[in-house]
Design a protein around this motif. Structure first.
Motif, PDB file in Angstrom:
ATOM      1  N   ILE A  63       0.841  -1.204   0.000  1.00 55.41           N
ATOM      2  CA  ILE A  63       0.000   0.000   0.000  1.00 55.41           C
ATOM      3  C   ILE A  63       0.870   1.246   0.000  1.00 55.41           C
ATOM      4  O   ILE A  63       0.646   2.178  -0.785  1.00 55.41           O
ATOM      5  N   ASP A  64       1.884   1.259   0.854  1.00 59.18           N
ATOM      6  CA  ASP A  64       2.783   2.406   0.951  1.00 59.18           C
ATOM      7  C   ASP A  64       3.504   2.644  -0.374  1.00 59.18           C
ATOM      8  O   ASP A  64       3.576   3.776  -0.856  1.00 59.18           O
ATOM      9  N   LYS A  65       4.012   1.588  -0.968  1.00 61.88           N
ATOM     10  CA  LYS A  65       4.728   1.696  -2.240  1.00 61.88           C
ATOM     11  C   LYS A  65       3.807   2.201  -3.346  1.00 61.88           C
ATOM     12  O   LYS A  65       4.182   3.060  -4.150  1.00 61.88           O
ATOM     13  N   THR A  66       2.576   1.712  -3.375  1.00 61.04           N
ATOM     14  CA  THR A  66       1.625   2.130  -4.398  1.00 61.04           C
ATOM     15  C   THR A  66       1.198   3.574  -4.191  1.00 61.04           C
ATOM     16  O   THR A  66       1.061   4.333  -5.163  1.00 61.04           O
ATOM     17  N   LEU A  67       0.986   3.987  -2.937  1.00 58.29           N
ATOM     18  CA  LEU A  67       0.623   5.376  -2.670  1.00 58.29           C
ATOM     19  C   LEU A  67       1.733   6.331  -3.099  1.00 58.29           C
ATOM     20  O   LEU A  67       1.466   7.386  -3.685  1.00 58.29           O
ATOM     21  N   ILE A  68       2.979   5.964  -2.807  1.00 56.19           N
ATOM     22  CA  ILE A  68       4.112   6.797  -3.223  1.00 56.19           C
ATOM     23  C   ILE A  68       4.160   6.884  -4.747  1.00 56.19           C
ATOM     24  O   ILE A  68       4.393   7.959  -5.310  1.00 56.19           O
ATOM     25  N   SER A  69       3.894   5.768  -5.421  1.00 55.62           N
ATOM     26  CA  SER A  69       3.869   5.762  -6.879  1.00 55.62           C
ATOM     27  C   SER A  69       2.766   6.674  -7.416  1.00 55.62           C
ATOM     28  O   SER A  69       2.975   7.428  -8.373  1.00 55.62           O
ATOM     29  N   LEU A  70       1.586   6.634  -6.792  1.00 56.75           N
ATOM     30  CA  LEU A  70       0.467   7.486  -7.232  1.00 56.75           C
ATOM     31  C   LEU A  70       0.785   8.967  -7.027  1.00 56.75           C
ATOM     32  O   LEU A  70       0.437   9.800  -7.870  1.00 56.75           O
ATOM     33  N   VAL A  71       1.451   9.291  -5.912  1.00 61.53           N
ATOM     34  CA  VAL A  71       1.830  10.685  -5.659  1.00 61.53           C
ATOM     35  C   VAL A  71       2.908  11.116  -6.646  1.00 61.53           C
ATOM     36  O   VAL A  71       2.849  12.219  -7.203  1.00 61.53           O
ATOM     37  N   ASP A  72       3.895  10.246  -6.883  1.00 63.87           N
ATOM     38  CA  ASP A  72       4.977  10.579  -7.815  1.00 63.87           C
ATOM     39  C   ASP A  72       4.467  10.780  -9.237  1.00 63.87           C
ATOM     40  O   ASP A  72       4.996  11.603  -9.980  1.00 63.87           O
ATOM     41  N   LYS A  73       3.440  10.014  -9.623  1.00 65.33           N
ATOM     42  CA  LYS A  73       2.864  10.146 -10.965  1.00 65.33           C
ATOM     43  C   LYS A  73       1.826  11.261 -11.027  1.00 65.33           C
ATOM     44  O   LYS A  73       1.201  11.468 -12.057  1.00 65.33           O
ATOM     45  N   HIS A  74       1.611  11.955  -9.915  1.00 62.19           N
ATOM     46  CA  HIS A  74       0.671  13.075  -9.812  1.00 62.19           C
ATOM     47  C   HIS A  74      -0.771  12.666 -10.066  1.00 62.19           C
ATOM     48  O   HIS A  74      -1.567  13.451 -10.593  1.00 62.19           O
ATOM     49  N   PHE A  75      -1.125  11.422  -9.689  1.00 59.24           N
ATOM     50  CA  PHE A  75      -2.518  10.990  -9.752  1.00 59.24           C
ATOM     51  C   PHE A  75      -3.274  11.438  -8.505  1.00 59.24           C
ATOM     52  O   PHE A  75      -4.470  11.699  -8.560  1.00 59.24           O
ATOM     53  N   LEU A  85      -7.908  13.808  -4.172  1.00 64.12           N
ATOM     54  CA  LEU A  85      -8.206  13.101  -5.411  1.00 64.12           C
ATOM     55  C   LEU A  85      -8.437  14.028  -6.597  1.00 64.12           C
ATOM     56  O   LEU A  85      -8.718  13.567  -7.694  1.00 64.12           O
ATOM     57  N   LEU A  86      -8.319  15.325  -6.388  1.00 67.95           N
ATOM     58  CA  LEU A  86      -8.577  16.277  -7.458  1.00 67.95           C
ATOM     59  C   LEU A  86      -7.688  16.059  -8.693  1.00 67.95           C
ATOM     60  O   LEU A  86      -8.192  16.146  -9.818  1.00 67.95           O
ATOM     61  N   PRO A  87      -6.388  15.732  -8.538  1.00 62.92           N
ATOM     62  CA  PRO A  87      -5.571  15.511  -9.749  1.00 62.92           C
ATOM     63  C   PRO A  87      -6.091  14.374 -10.635  1.00 62.92           C
ATOM     64  O   PRO A  87      -6.188  14.546 -11.851  1.00 62.92           O
TER      65      PRO A  87
END
Length: 197
Positions: A63-75, A85-87
């Protein structure tokens, strides 16, 4: 378009499933976004990796790894201790997403502490960011600890926990000035000292 976002008349979960492949969102990222959207819709606050872990079979590390990936990809974005969730909503509606500039937390913390930070302290700052606190909220908590004269990471962590628990943005938020209402002329002219007893 902003009216559509604010009115909540769009089912972003369906739109996400239909557009995930074209946005290059992995299945695990898509699933996590669906879980976060659902938690947001039912009003679970704050949304943390441990709360997400209670609703799915993914490990906290995944979960932590996926959340970091989502933030890094600006999702998704971290704002004031919560996941925004606006982005992803703007991407699903083919709107452009403005990127925020990153703040150099390391140098600001080193200036506040008056020394270089050790590896453990750097990991604490990273833990704050992984917990969903944005840079500005972390800086506000640091400023609060400096104002209180207690400059340590435990105190900063407690400030952030309290703010996220109670939904407070800042301790000393700017207040709107109170508007003085006009007083009736009869009350202004009343001569209380001349009353007969």
């Amino acid at each position: 378009m902003d009216e559509l976002l604010n009115s909540q008349c769009i089912d972003f979960r369906k739109l996400l499933i239909l557009k995930a492949k074209s946005l290059k969102i992995t299945d695990q990222e898509c699933f996590l976004l669906l879980v976060i959207m659902t938690m947001n819709d039912i009003g679970m606050k704050p949304i943390t990796p441990s709360q997400i872990g209670q609703l799915c079979s993914l490990s906290l590390q995944q979960i932590d790894k996926t959340l970091i990936s989502l933030v890094d990809k600006h999702f998704i974005a971290r704002k004031r201790g919560t996941l925004d969730l606006l982005p992803i909503q703007k991407m699903l509606l083919n709107q452009s997403v403005e990127e925020e500039k990153d703040v150099d937390l390391l140098s600001i913390f080193e200036n506040a502490f008056g020394r270089s930070l050790n590896q453990m302290e750097l990991e604490i700052i990273n833990t704050f960011k992984r917990s969903g606190y944005d840079d500005q909220m972390i800086l506000d908590a640091l400023n609060e600890s400096v104002k209180a004269g207690v400059i340590n990471f435990r105190y900063i962590e407690k400030i952030l926990d309290n703010w996220s628990r109670y939904g407070v943005k800042k301790r000393y938020a700017p207040s709107t000035p109170t508007v003085r209402q006009d007083v009736d002329q009869n009350i202004k002219d009343y001569k209380w000292w001349a009353e007969d007893e």
